[in-house]
Design a protein around this motif. Structure first.
Motif, PDB file in Angstrom:
ATOM      1  N   GLU A 247      80.559  92.101   1.384  1.00 11.28           N
ATOM      2  CA  GLU A 247      79.713  92.042   2.571  1.00 11.28           C
ATOM      3  C   GLU A 247      80.547  92.440   3.787  1.00 11.28           C
ATOM      4  N   TRP A 248      80.087  93.459   4.490  1.00 14.02           N
ATOM      5  CA  TRP A 248      80.692  93.883   5.752  1.00 14.02           C
ATOM      6  C   TRP A 248      79.868  93.251   6.859  1.00 14.02           C
ATOM      7  N   ARG A 249      80.538  92.537   7.752  1.00 15.15           N
ATOM      8  CA  ARG A 249      79.855  91.782   8.794  1.00 15.15           C
ATOM      9  C   ARG A 249      80.173  92.371  10.167  1.00 15.15           C
ATOM     10  N   ILE A 250      79.126  92.697  10.904  1.00 12.02           N
ATOM     11  CA  ILE A 250      79.232  93.224  12.263  1.00 12.02           C
ATOM     12  C   ILE A 250      78.781  92.102  13.192  1.00 12.02           C
ATOM     13  N   ASP A 251      79.708  91.568  13.967  1.00  8.25           N
ATOM     14  CA  ASP A 251      79.440  90.415  14.822  1.00  8.25           C
ATOM     15  C   ASP A 251      79.471  90.863  16.277  1.00  8.25           C
ATOM     16  N   LEU A 252      78.319  90.849  16.930  1.00 11.42           N
ATOM     17  CA  LEU A 252      78.223  91.205  18.339  1.00 11.42           C
ATOM     18  C   LEU A 252      78.374  89.921  19.154  1.00 11.42           C
ATOM     19  N   ASP A 253      79.552  89.781  19.752  1.00 15.69           N
ATOM     20  CA  ASP A 253      79.957  88.546  20.413  1.00 15.69           C
ATOM     21  C   ASP A 253      79.999  88.768  21.919  1.00 15.69           C
ATOM     22  N   PRO A 254      78.994  88.290  22.664  1.00 18.23           N
ATOM     23  CA  PRO A 254      78.983  88.521  24.108  1.00 18.23           C
ATOM     24  C   PRO A 254      80.033  87.687  24.825  1.00 18.23           C
ATOM     25  N   MET A 255      80.721  88.306  25.760  1.00 22.56           N
ATOM     26  CA  MET A 255      81.642  87.586  26.621  1.00 22.56           C
ATOM     27  C   MET A 255      80.851  86.731  27.616  1.00 22.56           C
ATOM     28  N   PRO A 256      81.524  85.840  28.364  1.00 25.48           N
ATOM     29  CA  PRO A 256      80.799  84.821  29.137  1.00 25.48           C
ATOM     30  C   PRO A 256      79.757  85.342  30.123  1.00 25.48           C
ATOM     31  N   GLN A 257      79.976  86.511  30.697  1.00 21.85           N
ATOM     32  CA  GLN A 257      79.021  87.022  31.678  1.00 21.85           C
ATOM     33  C   GLN A 257      78.062  88.056  31.100  1.00 21.85           C
ATOM     34  N   ALA A 258      78.176  88.337  29.809  1.00 20.89           N
ATOM     35  CA  ALA A 258      77.257  89.287  29.174  1.00 20.89           C
ATOM     36  C   ALA A 258      75.926  88.601  28.907  1.00 20.89           C
ATOM     37  N   SER A 259      74.867  89.390  28.885  1.00 19.58           N
ATOM     38  CA  SER A 259      73.518  88.866  28.680  1.00 19.58           C
ATOM     39  C   SER A 259      72.993  89.266  27.307  1.00 19.58           C
ATOM     40  N   TRP A 260      71.877  88.650  26.937  1.00 16.86           N
ATOM     41  CA  TRP A 260      71.200  89.048  25.699  1.00 16.86           C
ATOM     42  C   TRP A 260      70.743  90.506  25.796  1.00 16.86           C
TER      43      TRP A 260
END
Length: 325
Positions: free
Chosen positions: A136-149
């Motif tokens: 399983e290859w996992r792509i994790d989109l991890d927003p930094m503190p000021q990033a929005s949805w």
């Protein structure tokens, strides 16, 4: 036992019975859901959560007094398991230790883990047959503190575009927090280092196409308004919450499979143990086809070799094998 936590009950899960103690203990204070509600939730999505966990070593995130209390990261299977609960042995070479981790094969295994105060399930991206070869290859989109949805949505669109060009099928899900995960099934033909190299090469391609991505190695160096495409989630013994895992939040959010077309309209807070069972009953498991959509990572390894020739090698990871508890 706390007087208001209720008398033990027996739950029939398929052909097995699980004894649930303190069923009325409140685990999620925002709406007052209990341990019994958590067990009922996992029963309602049983086929889906078992598909996400099947045959994988699994770390348990336990909350013995509810999600506002102590959190326990449990590698070793808790004591007292029924004889039908399977385990898989994993090694931690740095400490010369091993751990027999939960290996789910049946919905009752999940509910028994709930009995042991488990809220979150964090499986490896490899299986018991060959723990050292991820499938399983996992792509994790991890927003930094000021990033929005909205920023996460924009990056997800680029992720989908690159996957489509590769001919890979990605299966997205909310993280249960503020991010998004995309899973791709791969053949178990490579070790963790190569899968991480491939994931880094993919992340670099997404970064080239989207100015909302920052792949700076140190978190303190990243633009706080950007999204980190966390390729390190493909390193050995790095785990993230599986599809349908509840998260340890007061509102009982769920890491929920979504369609690509839903991403622009959904919000992570939409998916909780109060809402996901009805959604699951209507839509079924949106990740049901993942095992048939296998993608070979060789094109990504070619990208990685190209990047390395250009001086952009995948950063080394220190030895992060942790001692098993």
């Amino acid at each position: 036992m706390a007087r208001d936590a209720g008398e033990p009950v027996e739950l029939t899960i398929g052909d097995r019975v699980v004894r649930l103690s303190s069923p009325d203990r409140v685990y999620f204070p925002e709406r007052g859901e209990t341990k019994r509600d958590l067990a009922a939730y996992y029963t309602a999505v049983g086929d889906g959560v078992v598909r996400a966990l099947r045959d994988r070593p699994c770390m348990l995130h336990r909350f013995p007094t509810g999600v506002t209390g102590e959190k326990v990261h449990q590698k070793r299977l808790p004591r007292g398991a029924p004889d039908w609960v399977r385990t898989v042995r994993v090694t931690f070479p740095r400490y010369n230790r091993t751990a027999d981790e939960l290996c789910v094969t049946h919905p009752a295994d999940v509910v028994w883990a709930v009995q042991m105060s488990t809220v979150e399930f964090h499986p490896w991206n490899s299986r018991a047959a060959d723990v050292e070869s991820p499938d399983e290859w996992r792509i994790d989109l991890d927003p930094m503190p000021q990033a929005s949805w909205t920023d996460v949505r924009r990056v997800a669109g680029v992720v989908r575009e690159v996957l489509d060009e590769l001919g890979a099928t990605g299966f997205p899900k909310t993280s249960g927090g503020s991010g998004l995960h995309v899973y791709v099934r791969i053949p178990p033909d490579h070790g963790f280092a190569d899968v991480r190299r491939a994931a880094h090469a993919f992340a670099r391609e997404v970064e080239r196409r989207c100015d909302r991505v920052d792949l700076s190695w140190w978190r303190k160096d990243r633009d706080p308004s950007t999204v980190f495409v966390d390729y390190n989630q493909n390193a050995r013994d790095h785990t993230i919450a599986c599809a349908y895992s509840v998260r340890g939040t007061p509102d009982a959010r769920v890491s929920t499979p979504v369609t690509w077309d839903e991403i622009d309209d959904c919000e992570p807070r939409d998916f909780t143990i109060a809402t996901v069972p009805a959604r699951y009953a209507e839509l079924g498991d949106l990740h049901a086809g993942i095992d048939e959509a296998v993608f070979g990572i060789e094109p990504l390894l070619e990208w990685a070799a190209r990047d390395e020739r250009d001086g952009a090698a995948t950063p080394d990871l220190p030895d992060l094998d942790a001692g098993a508890r």
